[in-house]
Write an enzyme that holds these catalytic residues in place. Structure first.
Site, PDB file in Angstrom:
ATOM      1  N   SER A 119       0.823  -1.211   0.000  1.00 51.83           N
ATOM      2  CA  SER A 119       0.000   0.000   0.000  1.00 51.83           C
ATOM      3  C   SER A 119       0.851   1.252   0.000  1.00 51.83           C
ATOM      4  O   SER A 119       0.353   2.342  -0.286  1.00 51.83           O
ATOM      5  CB  SER A 119      -0.863   0.035   1.261  1.00 51.83           C
ATOM      6  OG  SER A 119      -1.624  -1.120   1.389  1.00 51.83           O
ATOM      7  N   GLU A 126      -4.344   0.206  -8.683  1.00 55.17           N
ATOM      8  CA  GLU A 126      -3.223   1.095  -9.016  1.00 55.17           C
ATOM      9  C   GLU A 126      -2.089   0.221  -9.560  1.00 55.17           C
ATOM     10  O   GLU A 126      -1.662  -0.733  -8.895  1.00 55.17           O
ATOM     11  CB  GLU A 126      -2.756   1.857  -7.768  1.00 55.17           C
ATOM     12  CG  GLU A 126      -3.697   2.980  -7.358  1.00 55.17           C
ATOM     13  CD  GLU A 126      -3.282   3.667  -6.057  1.00 55.17           C
ATOM     14  OE1 GLU A 126      -3.477   4.885  -5.951  1.00 55.17           O
ATOM     15  OE2 GLU A 126      -2.784   2.986  -5.131  1.00 55.17           O
ATOM     16  N   ASN A 168      -3.831   5.968  -1.025  1.00 58.02           N
ATOM     17  CA  ASN A 168      -3.437   5.951   0.387  1.00 58.02           C
ATOM     18  C   ASN A 168      -2.859   7.284   0.836  1.00 58.02           C
ATOM     19  O   ASN A 168      -2.927   7.625   2.021  1.00 58.02           O
ATOM     20  CB  ASN A 168      -2.452   4.814   0.662  1.00 58.02           C
ATOM     21  CG  ASN A 168      -3.196   3.602   1.166  1.00 58.02           C
ATOM     22  OD1 ASN A 168      -3.815   3.640   2.220  1.00 58.02           O
ATOM     23  ND2 ASN A 168      -3.177   2.533   0.399  1.00 58.02           N
ATOM     24  N   HIS A 197      -1.666  -2.601  -6.874  1.00 57.72           N
ATOM     25  CA  HIS A 197      -2.312  -2.278  -5.605  1.00 57.72           C
ATOM     26  C   HIS A 197      -3.827  -2.426  -5.735  1.00 57.72           C
ATOM     27  O   HIS A 197      -4.519  -1.538  -6.220  1.00 57.72           O
ATOM     28  CB  HIS A 197      -1.929  -0.850  -5.163  1.00 57.72           C
ATOM     29  CG  HIS A 197      -2.492  -0.490  -3.830  1.00 57.72           C
ATOM     30  ND1 HIS A 197      -3.156   0.674  -3.582  1.00 57.72           N
ATOM     31  CD2 HIS A 197      -2.494  -1.180  -2.666  1.00 57.72           C
ATOM     32  CE1 HIS A 197      -3.544   0.694  -2.323  1.00 57.72           C
ATOM     33  NE2 HIS A 197      -3.155  -0.416  -1.748  1.00 57.72           N
TER      34      HIS A 197
END
Ligand code: NAD
Length: 280
Positions: A116, A149, A187, A137
């Site tokens: 992450s 991602e 994130n 991700h």
């Protein structure tokens, strides 16, 4: 690339979900984790397939076939030939380093990390071929979240990016390219929301329930505390620490002591039955 054979290392919250998504899309999936984790991970996968059945996204036959495409092993060294390896162990650089080093050095397929927040470029140094290494991700729960991602490390080749994007679309997801910056895009944006919510509660200015009710009232599907329980408080703390460290201790991104206290007390969220809320 049409990836037919996948290995997922780590059968926790994310690894088990990624395995379901790939198996439903027709890939054979080898899941690698400690043997004592297998029963809980199998239970999580059965529950997930049952939910897809209830929502009429799969027939009973398709669900059984997907389950049959998932095999289990204990060691990275036991992996059979595969097109793509997705590393989904805990958010800990050293652990990920060990897992990548355990892969055969002559492995020719793609290797992706589901990190992450950790640096894809730094992890690439331990992969069999850094040009074939990238970040994939997925979001939680992988079965329901559409975006992935696709993170370009310093040495990732364009060919690798294109193959990875083809895989993401093959399993019914949508790829979004992201640069290798701490926390990538989602994130990084989400971090201040969790941390400000923790500070509000830590200061006694609002309750967990009130913060969640207000944020959900704004249209977010889950408030920050319900979301942290879903993610795992330990995972959320590890990501907070990693982003804080990589952004040179930016004060507004400092992890909150409540996160650490909850992890110390085993309150990890849904996966441990209790976090900010309790679960049956
Ligand atoms: P988790 O704690 O639920 O699962 C991690 C699993 O890895 C555990 O089952 C553990 O037994 C296994 N493991 C540890 N060492 C291993 C080894 N050497 N070989 C094989 N398996 C090993 O964690 P998670 O929430 O699934 O997170 C995994 C990764 O995905 C982390 O990098 C995290 O940051 C990332 N991620 C998590 C979320 C989320 O919401 N939880 C979302 C996106 C990405």
């Amino acid at each position: 690339m049409s990836a037919k054979r996948l290995a997922v290392i780590g059968a926790g919250t994310m690894g088990a979900g990624i395995a379901v998504v790939a198996a439903v899309a027709g890939c054979s999936v080898q899941l690698v984790d400690r043997v004592e984790v297998h029963p809980a991970a199998k239970g999580r996968i059965e529950k997930s397939l049952a939910a897809l059945l209830v929502r009429h996204r799969l027939s009973a036959d398709q669900s059984a076939q997907a389950m049959g495409r998932i095999s289990w092993s204990e060691e990275v060294s036991q992996l059979a030939a595969t097109d793509l390896v997705v590393e989904a162990v805990a958010e800990d650089f050293e652990l990920k380093r060990q897992v990548l080093l355990a892969l055969r050095r002559d492995f020719l397929g793609l290797v992706a990390t589901n990190t992450s927040s950790l640096s894809v470029s730094a992890l690439a140094a331990f992969a069999p071929d850094p040009s074939r290494f990238l970040g994939l991700h997925f979001f939680n729960p992988p079965e329901r979240m559409v975006l992935v991602e696709v993170v370009h490390g310093a040495q990732t080749s364009e060919q690798t990016m294109t193959e990875a994007e083809a895989f993401v679309s093959q399993i019914g997801k949508q790829a979004v390219r992201a640069q290798d910056a701490p926390g990538f895009i989602v994130n990084r944006v989400a971090r201040p929301i969790y941390l400000e919510a923790l500070r509000l509660v830590g200061d006694g200015a609002a309750s967990v329930e009130l913060v969640d009710r207000l944020i959900e009232g704004l249209g977010f599907p889950l408030g920050p505390f319900r979301l942290m329980d879903l993610i795992g408080i330990d995972v959320n703390l590890a990501v907070s620490e990693s982003v804080y460290r990589q952004l040179m201790h930016e004060p507004r991104l400092r992890p909150h002591p409540l996160q650490q206290r909850m992890v110390n007390g085993g309150a990890l969220g849904r996966k441990s039955g209790r976090g900010f809320y309790t679960y049956a």
